[in-house]
Design an enzyme around this catalytic site. Sequence first.
Site, mmCIF file in Angstrom:
data_model
loop_
_atom_site.group_PDB
_atom_site.id
_atom_site.type_symbol
_atom_site.label_atom_id
_atom_site.label_comp_id
_atom_site.label_asym_id
_atom_site.label_seq_id
_atom_site.Cartn_x
_atom_site.Cartn_y
_atom_site.Cartn_z
ATOM 1 N N ASP A 48 -39.034 -6.217 11.789
ATOM 2 C CA ASP A 48 -37.794 -5.526 12.158
ATOM 3 C C ASP A 48 -36.693 -5.850 11.136
ATOM 4 O OD1 ASP A 48 -37.235 -8.134 12.890
ATOM 5 O OD2 ASP A 48 -36.484 -7.639 14.888
ATOM 6 N N SER A 49 -37.009 -6.731 10.164
ATOM 7 C CA SER A 49 -36.112 -6.940 9.025
ATOM 8 C C SER A 49 -35.896 -5.636 8.274
ATOM 9 C CB SER A 49 -36.688 -8.004 8.080
ATOM 10 O OG SER A 49 -38.039 -7.713 7.768
ATOM 11 N N ASP A 87 -43.757 -5.505 14.541
ATOM 12 C CA ASP A 87 -42.720 -6.394 15.079
ATOM 13 C C ASP A 87 -41.984 -5.667 16.201
ATOM 14 O OD1 ASP A 87 -41.349 -8.745 15.103
ATOM 15 O OD2 ASP A 87 -40.181 -8.358 13.285
ATOM 16 N N LYS A 116 -45.782 -8.692 17.238
ATOM 17 C CA LYS A 116 -45.068 -9.981 17.186
ATOM 18 C C LYS A 116 -43.865 -9.911 18.113
ATOM 19 C CE LYS A 116 -42.477 -11.365 13.567
ATOM 20 N NZ LYS A 116 -41.160 -11.533 14.234
ATOM 21 N N GLU A 118 -40.452 -12.302 19.607
ATOM 22 C CA GLU A 118 -39.613 -13.486 19.381
ATOM 23 C C GLU A 118 -39.373 -14.257 20.682
ATOM 24 O OE1 GLU A 118 -35.983 -12.465 17.377
ATOM 25 O OE2 GLU A 118 -37.022 -11.587 15.659
ATOM 26 N N GLU A 186 -39.676 -20.093 12.126
ATOM 27 C CA GLU A 186 -38.647 -19.662 11.170
ATOM 28 C C GLU A 186 -37.473 -20.630 11.160
ATOM 29 O OE1 GLU A 186 -37.537 -15.535 11.272
ATOM 30 O OE2 GLU A 186 -35.838 -15.845 9.915
HETATM 31 O O1 KIV Z 1 -38.789 -9.119 10.641
HETATM 32 C C1 KIV Z 1 -39.288 -9.939 9.848
HETATM 33 O O2 KIV Z 1 -39.382 -9.707 8.646
HETATM 34 C C2 KIV Z 1 -39.750 -11.206 10.395
HETATM 35 C C3 KIV Z 1 -40.248 -12.242 9.446
HETATM 36 C C4 KIV Z 1 -39.131 -12.808 8.696
HETATM 37 C C5 KIV Z 1 -41.066 -13.267 10.108
HETATM 38 O O3 KIV Z 1 -39.715 -11.387 11.572
#
Ligand code: KIV
Length: 290
Positions: A48-49, A87, A116, A118, A186
Amino acid sequence: MTQQAKKVTVPAVRAMKASQRIGMLTAYDYPSAKVVDTAGADIILVGDSLAMVVLGYPDTLSVTVDDMVHHTRAVVRGTSRALVVGDMPYLSYHVSVEESVRNAGRFIQAGAHAVKIEGGKESRIRTVEAIIDAEIPVMGHIGLTPQSVNAFGGFKVQGKGTEEARRLINEALALEQAGCFSLVLECVPAELAAYITERVSIPTIGIGAGPSCDGQVLVLHDLVGLYDGHTPKFVRKYANIAEEMGNAVAAYLADVREGRFPTDAESFHSGTREELERLYGSGGIVVPIK
Ligand code: KIV
């Protein structure tokens, strides 16, 4: 199929804990996935980055399931070997367990192999269990979880001090117990990441968590120098692609303005010039023939 090209699966990632370090990177579209996959990444995270490094938001909170699924489809099309992890964005697994399972399923239907999530508090553990119960492998993520940026009061290192460390250790153990196949750590002190890595049976994948994790992950745009925002201390920049792209674009514009682009070699030819001149004449503005 050669050994090198063998597809990476969830059980294969689990097994890497004992045998090899895991290389994970983010990708957000077809060409970046193709580059990362061909270079040999074991896991590609559609992170989600993307909200920050692709869409230009100041944090990850604005990106939606629709955005993420759209990008996941493109990444899947560009990947042939790596395990693709989608994510789950903010608010996609926070409202109810049922909605969380449905949203996780959308990533799988888009071609991802896992999702993934959080956090590791009690309510999150129930959500993780339900998603795994729906046959969807889950990668955990604790420490600096960027979707909690407002609760944390900024992007800060987590797990400093005994109480905080204890909380993260308990979250790691709970996520392992819930059935996560791997765990991102992280921005936590290297000593704490090493301790968690020794105490859980699933691979840990660090980002700003020191060298003792079972694998490492970085945001692709940080690694190749394609993001002009803040670069965290833990990033190693291997290239300056933004500068290279800028030079290429400037060279193209100069060639256009100086008449150096395109040349004959970059043009198509038909031999109809004489015929056109016979019809319309050889100079000046043409008046259309009715
Ligand atoms: O969204 C992302 O890129 C991440 C990584 C930094 C682990 O969650």
